[in-house]
Scaffold this active site. Structure first.
Site, PDB file in Angstrom:
ATOM      1  N   GLU A  62       4.247   8.324   0.142  1.00 43.58           N
ATOM      2  CA  GLU A  62       3.822   6.892  -0.083  1.00 43.58           C
ATOM      3  C   GLU A  62       3.151   6.319   1.070  1.00 43.58           C
ATOM      4  O   GLU A  62       3.789   6.547   2.018  1.00 43.58           O
ATOM      5  CB  GLU A  62       5.030   6.230  -0.652  1.00 43.58           C
ATOM      6  CG  GLU A  62       4.505   4.620  -0.935  1.00 43.58           C
ATOM      7  CD  GLU A  62       5.553   3.971  -1.557  1.00 43.58           C
ATOM      8  OE1 GLU A  62       6.670   3.914  -1.740  1.00 43.58           O
ATOM      9  OE2 GLU A  62       4.964   2.465  -1.663  1.00 43.58           O
ATOM     10  N   ASP A 114      -0.863   5.201  11.792  1.00 43.96           N
ATOM     11  CA  ASP A 114      -1.968   4.962  10.764  1.00 43.96           C
ATOM     12  C   ASP A 114      -1.790   6.109   9.855  1.00 43.96           C
ATOM     13  O   ASP A 114      -1.860   7.238  10.208  1.00 43.96           O
ATOM     14  CB  ASP A 114      -3.252   4.916  11.662  1.00 43.96           C
ATOM     15  CG  ASP A 114      -4.482   4.832  10.752  1.00 43.96           C
ATOM     16  OD1 ASP A 114      -4.750   3.855  10.125  1.00 43.96           O
ATOM     17  OD2 ASP A 114      -5.090   5.905  10.425  1.00 43.96           O
ATOM     18  N   ASP A 137      -3.524  -3.553   1.107  1.00 45.45           N
ATOM     19  CA  ASP A 137      -4.037  -4.730   1.374  1.00 45.45           C
ATOM     20  C   ASP A 137      -5.533  -4.828   0.792  1.00 45.45           C
ATOM     21  O   ASP A 137      -6.298  -4.153   1.036  1.00 45.45           O
ATOM     22  CB  ASP A 137      -4.402  -5.000   2.717  1.00 45.45           C
ATOM     23  CG  ASP A 137      -2.755  -4.882   3.410  1.00 45.45           C
ATOM     24  OD1 ASP A 137      -2.135  -5.801   3.460  1.00 45.45           O
ATOM     25  OD2 ASP A 137      -2.664  -3.845   4.103  1.00 45.45           O
ATOM     26  N   LYS A 141     -12.438 -10.385   1.530  1.00 42.36           N
ATOM     27  CA  LYS A 141     -13.721 -11.294   1.987  1.00 42.36           C
ATOM     28  C   LYS A 141     -14.796 -10.025   2.188  1.00 42.36           C
ATOM     29  O   LYS A 141     -14.370  -8.600   2.790  1.00 42.36           O
ATOM     30  CB  LYS A 141     -13.429 -11.670   3.382  1.00 42.36           C
ATOM     31  CG  LYS A 141     -12.702 -12.966   3.280  1.00 42.36           C
ATOM     32  CD  LYS A 141     -12.744 -13.779   4.666  1.00 42.36           C
ATOM     33  CE  LYS A 141     -11.864 -15.035   4.494  1.00 42.36           C
ATOM     34  NZ  LYS A 141     -11.057 -15.259   5.663  1.00 42.36           N
ATOM     35  N   ASP A 173      -2.964  -5.461  -7.769  1.00 40.27           N
ATOM     36  CA  ASP A 173      -3.383  -6.598  -8.674  1.00 40.27           C
ATOM     37  C   ASP A 173      -4.546  -7.458  -8.345  1.00 40.27           C
ATOM     38  O   ASP A 173      -4.704  -8.946  -8.708  1.00 40.27           O
ATOM     39  CB  ASP A 173      -1.754  -7.585  -8.283  1.00 40.27           C
ATOM     40  CG  ASP A 173      -1.677  -8.187  -6.930  1.00 40.27           C
ATOM     41  OD1 ASP A 173      -2.554  -7.681  -6.006  1.00 40.27           O
ATOM     42  OD2 ASP A 173      -1.070  -8.946  -6.801  1.00 40.27           O
ATOM     43  N   THR A 209       7.923  -3.134  -6.263  1.00 42.57           N
ATOM     44  CA  THR A 209       7.754  -3.325  -4.734  1.00 42.57           C
ATOM     45  C   THR A 209       7.765  -4.588  -4.547  1.00 42.57           C
ATOM     46  O   THR A 209       7.747  -5.443  -5.574  1.00 42.57           O
ATOM     47  CB  THR A 209       6.631  -2.699  -4.458  1.00 42.57           C
ATOM     48  OG1 THR A 209       5.322  -3.558  -4.761  1.00 42.57           O
ATOM     49  CG2 THR A 209       6.159  -1.295  -4.657  1.00 42.57           C
ATOM     50  N   LYS A 210       7.727  -5.018  -3.355  1.00 41.39           N
ATOM     51  CA  LYS A 210       7.806  -6.492  -2.833  1.00 41.39           C
ATOM     52  C   LYS A 210       6.562  -7.394  -3.445  1.00 41.39           C
ATOM     53  O   LYS A 210       6.586  -8.255  -3.977  1.00 41.39           O
ATOM     54  CB  LYS A 210       7.817  -6.797  -1.409  1.00 41.39           C
ATOM     55  CG  LYS A 210       7.779  -8.108  -0.980  1.00 41.39           C
ATOM     56  CD  LYS A 210       7.747  -8.253   0.616  1.00 41.39           C
ATOM     57  CE  LYS A 210       7.335  -9.381   1.037  1.00 41.39           C
ATOM     58  NZ  LYS A 210       7.140  -9.720   2.566  1.00 41.39           N
ATOM     59  N   PHE A 211       5.577  -6.405  -3.063  1.00 36.90           N
ATOM     60  CA  PHE A 211       4.075  -7.008  -3.814  1.00 36.90           C
ATOM     61  C   PHE A 211       4.062  -7.181  -5.169  1.00 36.90           C
ATOM     62  O   PHE A 211       3.248  -7.831  -5.822  1.00 36.90           O
ATOM     63  CB  PHE A 211       2.854  -6.335  -3.088  1.00 36.90           C
ATOM     64  CG  PHE A 211       2.558  -7.017  -1.751  1.00 36.90           C
ATOM     65  CD1 PHE A 211       3.575  -6.658  -0.829  1.00 36.90           C
ATOM     66  CD2 PHE A 211       1.645  -7.815  -1.454  1.00 36.90           C
ATOM     67  CE1 PHE A 211       3.275  -7.231   0.642  1.00 36.90           C
ATOM     68  CE2 PHE A 211       1.282  -8.439  -0.131  1.00 36.90           C
ATOM     69  CZ  PHE A 211       2.166  -8.159   0.806  1.00 36.90           C
TER      70      PHE A 211
HETATM   71  C1  LIG Z   1       0.026  -5.277   0.783  1.00 36.76           C
HETATM   72  S1  LIG Z   1       1.331  -4.467   1.664  1.00 36.76           S
HETATM   73  C2  LIG Z   1       2.028  -3.467   0.449  1.00 36.76           C
HETATM   74  C3  LIG Z   1       3.405  -2.971   0.516  1.00 36.76           C
HETATM   75  C4  LIG Z   1       4.066  -2.103  -0.425  1.00 36.76           C
HETATM   76  N1  LIG Z   1       3.501  -1.112  -1.078  1.00 36.76           N
HETATM   77  C5  LIG Z   1       4.271  -3.108  -1.809  1.00 36.76           C
HETATM   78  O1  LIG Z   1       3.767  -3.056  -2.650  1.00 36.76           O
HETATM   79  O2  LIG Z   1       5.194  -4.134  -1.471  1.00 36.76           O
HETATM   80  C6  LIG Z   1       0.274  -2.973   2.526  1.00 36.76           C
HETATM   81  C7  LIG Z   1       1.294  -2.262   3.456  1.00 36.76           C
HETATM   82  O3  LIG Z   1       0.322  -1.136   3.677  1.00 36.76           O
HETATM   83  C8  LIG Z   1       0.582  -0.797   5.106  1.00 36.76           C
HETATM   84  N2  LIG Z   1      -0.876  -0.305   5.494  1.00 36.76           N
HETATM   85  C9  LIG Z   1      -2.096  -0.594   5.613  1.00 36.76           C
HETATM   86  N3  LIG Z   1      -2.810   0.191   6.176  1.00 36.76           N
HETATM   87  C10 LIG Z   1      -2.171   1.337   6.635  1.00 36.76           C
HETATM   88  C11 LIG Z   1      -2.562   2.298   7.188  1.00 36.76           C
HETATM   89  N4  LIG Z   1      -3.686   2.660   7.464  1.00 36.76           N
HETATM   90  N5  LIG Z   1      -1.541   3.297   7.842  1.00 36.76           N
HETATM   91  C12 LIG Z   1      -0.167   2.669   7.455  1.00 36.76           C
HETATM   92  N6  LIG Z   1       0.150   1.652   6.725  1.00 36.76           N
HETATM   93  C13 LIG Z   1      -0.913   0.863   6.276  1.00 36.76           C
HETATM   94  C14 LIG Z   1       0.772  -2.103   6.007  1.00 36.76           C
HETATM   95  O4  LIG Z   1       1.508  -2.122   6.950  1.00 36.76           O
HETATM   96  C15 LIG Z   1       1.601  -2.785   4.704  1.00 36.76           C
HETATM   97  O5  LIG Z   1       2.821  -2.736   4.735  1.00 36.76           O
END
Ligand SMILES: C[S@@+](CC[C@H](N)C(=O)[O-])C[C@H]1O[C@@H](n2cnc3c(N)ncnc32)[C@H](O)[C@@H]1O
Length: 230
Positions: A62, A114, A137, A141, A173, A209-211
């Site tokens: 994941e 990353d 994310d 924009k 979403d 998930t949280k989101f």
């Molecule tokens: C909007 S959050 C969603 C978290 C979780 N999947 C949820 O649904 O609650 C996006 C997550 O992706 C991680 N993330 C974004 N780009 C990443 C990358 N290139 N490598 C590792 N983590 C990344 C961020 O740190 C964040 O925790």
């Protein structure tokens, strides 16, 4: 502008921003106490998967697990599968480590780095059974679209790391991002849409998930995509 503050044109475009902040005591303590056992320090070399998960069969990865709710639940429910979570969000890493230790799980490990670099360097081709990316994310924009994780280069890389018949499951979403994901994944020759060309997965199997909970509270629709490697 001093020379040290000039933008660095060689710096890779990242899909995240590391925010300093808001560790709970339990998250911080979990990192101090449990990283050595359940964390994997990033190294740009293939992971010794047999050593990490002796006898492990199915590998599920994941990316961007956030606070780790879905990953912890899946690892508890599927003890015969091996799980690796990748995220850069340290409070979430702390929370997930706490959960892994609390439940004594031996089938879940974390990499805090990353994801693009981890995928590129730490996994052999055709080594992953399922790749999960939930609510990445959306970078809404237009000038930030280049920061979205799901781009064709990333999708090619991810597909190469899947075993034949392995799947990539994404959820969002954000409708415009869902459409972008569909365009990108439909364009990858190695993949086929498991639901039929240009179709979303109507009844997805996915833990909360949280989101996903946040979106539900706000009344957002969710789009799931499931693609399989040919
Ligand atoms: C909007 S959050 C969603 C978290 C979780 N999947 C949820 O649904 O609650 C996006 C997550 O992706 C991680 N993330 C974004 N780009 C990443 C990358 N290139 N490598 C590792 N983590 C990344 C961020 O740190 C964040 O925790």
């Amino acid at each position: 502008m001093t020379s040290s503050s000039k933008p660095d044109s060689n710096r890779p475009i990242r899909s995240y921003v590391i925010r300093s902040g808001r560790f709970t005591t339990s998250q911080r303590t979990a990192i101090e106490q449990h990283w050595v056992e359940y964390g994997i320090d990033y190294d740009a070399a293939p992971l010794p998967l047999e050593e990490i998960f002796p006898g492990g069969t199915r590998l599920i990865v994941e990316i961007g697990f956030g606070m780790g709710d879905s990953l912890l639940q899946m690892a508890r429910e599927q003890p015969a599968s091996s799980f690796i979570g990748i995220d850069v969000h340290r409070p979430g890493v702390g929370k997930l480590l706490h959960g892994i230790a609390e439940h004594g799980l031996t089938n879940l490990r974390i990499i805090c780095h990353d994801a693009q670099e981890v995928l590129q360097h730490c996994f052999d081709s055709a080594s992953i059974d399922r790749l999960l990316i939930f609510f990445p994310d959306p970078w809404p924009k237009k000038r930030h679209h280049k920061r979205r994780l799901l781009q064709s280069g990333f999708a090619e890389l991810a597909s190469a790391k899947l075993k034949a018949g392995g799947t990539i499951h994404l959820a969002t979403d954000w409708q415009a991002y869902a459409e972008h994901m569909m365009d990108v994944l439909e364009g990858i020759d190695m993949l086929e849409n498991a639901e039929g060309s240009n179709c979303y997965w109507e009844c997805p199997i996915r833990s909360a998930t949280k989101f996903s909970r946040r979106g539900q509270k706000l009344g957002h629709d969710v789009w799931d995509l499931l693609f399989r490697k040919r």
